[in-house]
Design a protein around this motif. Structure first.
Motif, PDB file in Angstrom:
ATOM      1  N   PRO A 171      -6.067   1.354  -0.019  1.00 28.39           N
ATOM      2  CA  PRO A 171      -6.611   2.603  -0.515  1.00 28.39           C
ATOM      3  C   PRO A 171      -5.490   3.521  -1.173  1.00 28.39           C
ATOM      4  CG  PRO A 171      -6.061   2.298   1.858  1.00 28.39           C
ATOM      5  CD  PRO A 171      -5.814   0.916   1.210  1.00 28.39           C
ATOM      6  N   ALA A 172      -6.076   4.093  -2.146  1.00 27.38           N
ATOM      7  CA  ALA A 172      -5.265   4.991  -3.060  1.00 27.38           C
ATOM      8  C   ALA A 172      -5.504   6.379  -2.550  1.00 27.38           C
ATOM      9  CB  ALA A 172      -5.526   4.891  -4.432  1.00 27.38           C
ATOM     10  N   ASP A 173      -4.426   6.885  -2.070  1.00 25.90           N
ATOM     11  CA  ASP A 173      -4.283   8.394  -1.702  1.00 25.90           C
ATOM     12  C   ASP A 173      -4.685   9.333  -2.965  1.00 25.90           C
ATOM     13  OD1 ASP A 173      -3.826   7.451   0.772  1.00 25.90           O
ATOM     14  OD2 ASP A 173      -1.751   8.182   0.593  1.00 25.90           O
ATOM     15  N   GLY A 209       0.987  -1.245  -0.087  1.00 22.79           N
ATOM     16  CA  GLY A 209       0.219   0.111   0.035  1.00 22.79           C
ATOM     17  C   GLY A 209       0.886   1.293   0.074  1.00 22.79           C
ATOM     18  N   ARG A 210       1.825   1.273   0.641  1.00 15.71           N
ATOM     19  CA  ARG A 210       2.778   2.463   0.866  1.00 15.71           C
ATOM     20  C   ARG A 210       3.447   2.795  -0.325  1.00 15.71           C
ATOM     21  NH1 ARG A 210       5.395   2.142   6.875  1.00 15.71           N
ATOM     22  NH2 ARG A 210       3.562   2.811   7.843  1.00 15.71           N
ATOM     23  N   LEU A 250       4.634   5.707  -5.401  1.00 15.40           N
ATOM     24  CA  LEU A 250       4.752   5.980  -6.716  1.00 15.40           C
ATOM     25  C   LEU A 250       3.879   6.613  -7.274  1.00 15.40           C
ATOM     26  CD1 LEU A 250       5.215   1.967  -7.777  1.00 15.40           C
ATOM     27  CD2 LEU A 250       6.906   3.885  -7.740  1.00 15.40           C
ATOM     28  N   ALA A 251       2.484   6.941  -6.702  1.00 15.88           N
ATOM     29  CA  ALA A 251       1.470   7.746  -7.513  1.00 15.88           C
ATOM     30  C   ALA A 251       2.073   9.220  -6.972  1.00 15.88           C
ATOM     31  CB  ALA A 251       0.075   7.550  -6.718  1.00 15.88           C
TER      32      ALA A 251
END
Length: 195
Positions: free
Chosen positions: A179-181, A59-60, A65-66
């Motif tokens: 979950p994507a931030d 997740g991190r 990366l995003a």
């Protein structure tokens, strides 16, 4: 008898094979018993390293990366804030489209890694952290163990998009709720609905 490892070729076949000049291939698998995402790193010298990612670290990695892609984009940085996610999403889709066209020409030459190679081909290294270094010509992505680097990849911007997509897709395929931030990475929010 099951060894608890789903083969990359059976689940979703996610493989990332950047240009051979970069000298590596990575494939993904899932270890059911350990609940680990397996990264099979082939430096094309015949040595395959088996790296294990925890759900938390995955997740991190996805969110890091995003964020790196968004912060390092000149086009997004120069655009109004309400358009930045759209610009990164278009860039992401472009990188994936380029990958689709190159995969079809490379598919016959790619070597799928079988599950026995993961378990019997050497130790599985638990990844403790990753390091993403931004350079003018691209990025350096390093899988870190507790005391030393485990594997290093020199990536172009498009390759970094592809790595992000491969990791997030595989995490989704094994039912990890990551979950994507960022909204552009969330598939539900990135669909355009016209009424």
């Amino acid at each position: 008898k099951s060894d608890g490892l789903d083969k990359p070729s059976q689940n979703c076949g996610n493989q990332m094979a950047p240009a051979s000049s970069q000298g590596f291939r990575i494939s993904f698998g899932y270890h059911l018993v350990e609940d680990r995402l397996m990264v099979l790193f082939d430096d094309q010298s015949g040595k395959i390293k088996s790296l294990a990612l925890t759900r938390r670290l995955t997740g991190r990695i996805v969110n890091a990366l995003a964020q790196v892609l968004k912060k390092s984009s000149n086009e997004a940085r120069n655009a109004p804030s309400e358009m930045q996610d759209d610009i990164i999403l278009l860039e992401h889709q472009d990188a994936l489209q380029d990958r689709q066209s190159s995969v079809s020409s490379q598919a016959s030459g790619e070597r799928l890694v079988k599950s026995k190679q993961v378990l019997g081909g050497g130790p599985v290294h638990l990844v403790h952290a990753v390091q993403i270094i931004s350079k003018t010509e691209g990025f350096v992505f390093v899988f870190l163990g507790p005391q030393h680097p485990l594997a290093t990849m020199n990536l172009s911007r498009k390759d970094l998009h592809r790595l992000l997509e491969a990791i997030s897709l595989y995490a989704h395929k094994v039912d990890w709720d990551i979950p994507a931030d960022v909204s552009w990475l969330n598939p539900d929010l990135s669909k355009i609905i016209v009424n």
